[in-house]
Design a protein around this motif. Structure first.
Motif, PDB file in Angstrom:
ATOM      1  N   ALA A  83       1.408  -1.961  13.982  1.00 10.09           N
ATOM      2  CA  ALA A  83       2.682  -1.473  13.435  1.00 10.09           C
ATOM      3  C   ALA A  83       3.164  -2.389  12.313  1.00 10.09           C
ATOM      4  N   LEU A  84       3.032  -3.687  12.515  1.00 16.47           N
ATOM      5  CA  LEU A  84       3.424  -4.643  11.479  1.00 16.47           C
ATOM      6  C   LEU A  84       2.539  -4.470  10.238  1.00 16.47           C
ATOM      7  N   GLU A  85       1.236  -4.359  10.436  1.00 17.16           N
ATOM      8  CA  GLU A  85       0.332  -4.216   9.302  1.00 17.16           C
ATOM      9  C   GLU A  85       0.600  -2.932   8.527  1.00 17.16           C
ATOM     10  N   GLU A  86       0.916  -1.868   9.228  1.00 16.10           N
ATOM     11  CA  GLU A  86       1.254  -0.607   8.558  1.00 16.10           C
ATOM     12  C   GLU A  86       2.563  -0.747   7.778  1.00 16.10           C
ATOM     13  N   LEU A  87       3.529  -1.450   8.354  1.00 15.00           N
ATOM     14  CA  LEU A  87       4.791  -1.691   7.653  1.00 15.00           C
ATOM     15  C   LEU A  87       4.547  -2.488   6.372  1.00 15.00           C
ATOM     16  N   LEU A  88       3.763  -3.544   6.483  1.00 17.89           N
ATOM     17  CA  LEU A  88       3.466  -4.378   5.311  1.00 17.89           C
ATOM     18  C   LEU A  88       2.687  -3.580   4.267  1.00 17.89           C
ATOM     19  N   ARG A  89       1.797  -2.723   4.723  1.00 18.65           N
ATOM     20  CA  ARG A  89       1.026  -1.875   3.812  1.00 18.65           C
ATOM     21  C   ARG A  89       1.956  -0.924   3.069  1.00 18.65           C
ATOM     22  N   ALA A  90       2.858  -0.275   3.803  1.00 19.99           N
ATOM     23  CA  ALA A  90       3.787   0.679   3.183  1.00 19.99           C
ATOM     24  C   ALA A  90       4.706  -0.011   2.179  1.00 19.99           C
ATOM     25  N   GLU A  91       5.109  -1.239   2.510  1.00 18.30           N
ATOM     26  CA  GLU A  91       6.001  -1.990   1.621  1.00 18.30           C
ATOM     27  C   GLU A  91       5.240  -2.767   0.554  1.00 18.30           C
ATOM     28  N   ARG A  92       3.904  -2.752   0.639  1.00 12.97           N
ATOM     29  CA  ARG A  92       3.038  -3.495  -0.291  1.00 12.97           C
ATOM     30  C   ARG A  92       3.410  -4.971  -0.316  1.00 12.97           C
ATOM     31  N   THR A  93       3.620  -5.516   0.865  1.00 10.05           N
ATOM     32  CA  THR A  93       4.047  -6.903   1.004  1.00 10.05           C
ATOM     33  C   THR A  93       2.845  -7.805   1.240  1.00 10.05           C
ATOM     34  N   ALA A  94       2.756  -8.874   0.454  1.00 12.10           N
ATOM     35  CA  ALA A  94       1.711  -9.881   0.630  1.00 12.10           C
ATOM     36  C   ALA A  94       2.308 -11.283   0.642  1.00 12.10           C
ATOM     37  N   ASP A  95       3.611 -11.380   0.450  1.00 13.21           N
ATOM     38  CA  ASP A  95       4.295 -12.677   0.414  1.00 13.21           C
ATOM     39  C   ASP A  95       4.265 -13.325   1.795  1.00 13.21           C
ATOM     40  N   PRO A  96       3.698 -14.533   1.920  1.00 13.62           N
ATOM     41  CA  PRO A  96       3.587 -15.187   3.226  1.00 13.62           C
ATOM     42  C   PRO A  96       4.928 -15.361   3.950  1.00 13.62           C
ATOM     43  N   ALA A  97       5.987 -15.643   3.234  1.00 13.38           N
ATOM     44  CA  ALA A  97       7.299 -15.815   3.881  1.00 13.38           C
ATOM     45  C   ALA A  97       7.790 -14.480   4.466  1.00 13.38           C
ATOM     46  N   TYR A 139      -6.999  -5.815   5.350  1.00 13.72           N
ATOM     47  CA  TYR A 139      -6.516  -4.775   6.245  1.00 13.72           C
ATOM     48  C   TYR A 139      -7.161  -3.432   5.918  1.00 13.72           C
ATOM     49  N   GLU A 140      -7.255  -3.099   4.645  1.00 18.30           N
ATOM     50  CA  GLU A 140      -7.826  -1.814   4.253  1.00 18.30           C
ATOM     51  C   GLU A 140      -9.264  -1.679   4.748  1.00 18.30           C
ATOM     52  N   ALA A 141     -10.029  -2.774   4.719  1.00 16.15           N
ATOM     53  CA  ALA A 141     -11.426  -2.736   5.152  1.00 16.15           C
ATOM     54  C   ALA A 141     -11.548  -2.457   6.651  1.00 16.15           C
ATOM     55  N   GLU A 142     -10.556  -2.864   7.431  1.00 14.14           N
ATOM     56  CA  GLU A 142     -10.609  -2.719   8.882  1.00 14.14           C
ATOM     57  C   GLU A 142      -9.685  -1.628   9.411  1.00 14.14           C
ATOM     58  N   ARG A 143      -8.894  -1.032   8.533  1.00 13.46           N
ATOM     59  CA  ARG A 143      -7.838  -0.109   8.951  1.00 13.46           C
ATOM     60  C   ARG A 143      -8.365   1.113   9.702  1.00 13.46           C
ATOM     61  N   THR A 144      -9.327   1.789   9.174  1.00 13.68           N
ATOM     62  CA  THR A 144      -9.815   3.023   9.787  1.00 13.68           C
ATOM     63  C   THR A 144     -10.359   2.770  11.187  1.00 13.68           C
ATOM     64  N   ALA A 145     -11.190   1.758  11.333  1.00 10.71           N
ATOM     65  CA  ALA A 145     -11.770   1.441  12.648  1.00 10.71           C
ATOM     66  C   ALA A 145     -10.686   1.002  13.635  1.00 10.71           C
ATOM     67  N   SER A 177       0.779 -14.298  15.059  1.00 13.96           N
ATOM     68  CA  SER A 177       0.661 -15.424  14.143  1.00 13.96           C
ATOM     69  C   SER A 177       0.328 -14.893  12.757  1.00 13.96           C
ATOM     70  N   GLU A 178       0.746 -15.623  11.748  1.00 14.48           N
ATOM     71  CA  GLU A 178       0.520 -15.188  10.372  1.00 14.48           C
ATOM     72  C   GLU A 178      -0.968 -14.978  10.093  1.00 14.48           C
ATOM     73  N   GLY A 179      -1.815 -15.814  10.681  1.00 15.94           N
ATOM     74  CA  GLY A 179      -3.250 -15.729  10.435  1.00 15.94           C
ATOM     75  C   GLY A 179      -3.909 -14.476  10.976  1.00 15.94           C
ATOM     76  N   GLU A 180      -3.359 -13.881  12.018  1.00 11.75           N
ATOM     77  CA  GLU A 180      -3.973 -12.675  12.586  1.00 11.75           C
ATOM     78  C   GLU A 180      -3.480 -11.397  11.925  1.00 11.75           C
ATOM     79  N   VAL A 181      -2.428 -11.484  11.130  1.00  8.42           N
ATOM     80  CA  VAL A 181      -1.887 -10.301  10.455  1.00  8.42           C
ATOM     81  C   VAL A 181      -2.695 -10.062   9.187  1.00  8.42           C
ATOM     82  N   ARG A 182      -3.326  -8.897   9.139  1.00  9.07           N
ATOM     83  CA  ARG A 182      -4.173  -8.537   8.009  1.00  9.07           C
ATOM     84  C   ARG A 182      -3.349  -7.786   6.969  1.00  9.07           C
ATOM     85  N   THR A 183      -3.560  -8.140   5.711  1.00 11.13           N
ATOM     86  CA  THR A 183      -2.884  -7.443   4.610  1.00 11.13           C
ATOM     87  C   THR A 183      -3.900  -7.172   3.511  1.00 11.13           C
ATOM     88  N   GLY A 184      -3.495  -6.367   2.564  1.00 10.61           N
ATOM     89  CA  GLY A 184      -4.310  -6.115   1.380  1.00 10.61           C
ATOM     90  C   GLY A 184      -5.696  -5.601   1.702  1.00 10.61           C
TER      91      GLY A 184
END
Length: 187
Positions: free
Chosen positions: A54-68, A15-21, A5-12
């Protein structure tokens, strides 16, 4: 299991705050979810968390924050998730050299359909879901019947087999491995 779900996908920053753990947590079970089957052939069982990461890493690499864009990517990767009675895995031809990989792919046509999961005495053939034909990665689904699901959750012996003219392998999972791959079936 429901898709991402869109709400569980962390970005920006979230995500960075929780990424290492989160990555450390996944790394701690990675060895339990990966099976080396044959020379250069490995099977990695996916979980809701591995697909989300994997999705969060993809979004991070693409610097994507657009909800759509996030929703579209989440929908596409949700296809890789199992249902409440499915296990999903990725079969890899783990060959780094592109020429050697192409040669190995040519030696193993239909390899994804040659994988099966044994739960107790029952066999569950893999259903290949996605493959691009050149990367050496194949998404597999193992649809479990109710009795197979129960047996797996109750600790039945689990074996992965490959029965292909160019590759034969059989690996029995340990108790901790069975628990690691069954994590999403418990939801």
């Amino acid at each position: 299991m429901a898709g991402l779900s869109e709400g569980e996908v962390r970005t920006g920053a979230r995500y960075e705050a929780e990424r290492t753990a989160g990555r450390a947590r996944l790394a701690s079970t990675a060895g339990l979810r990966r099976l080396d089957l044959d020379d250069g052939l490995a099977l990695v069982f996916e979980t809701h968390e591995t697909v989300r990461t994997a999705l969060e890493e993809l979004l991070r690499a693409e610097r994507t924050a657009d909800p759509a864009s996030i929703a579209a990517e989440a929908g596409a990767l949700s296809e890789l998730l199992g249902g409440e009675s499915d296990l999903v895995a990725t079969l890899y031809l783990d060959v780094a050299d592109p020429v050697a990989l192409a040669e190995r792919l040519a030696e193993l046509p239909g390899i994804a359909a040659a994988v099966s999961l044994g739960i107790g005495v029952d066999g569950v053939p893999a259903t290949p879901e996605m493959a691009d034909g050149v990367s050496g990665a194949f998404a597999l689904r193992f649809p479990l019947e109710a009795a197979q699901r129960s047996a797996l959750l109750d600790g039945a012996a689990v074996t992965v087999a490959v029965d292909h003219p160019g590759c034969r392998a059989r690996v029995t999972l340990g108790v901790e491995q069975v628990r690691a791959i069954a994590v999403d079936l418990r939801r």
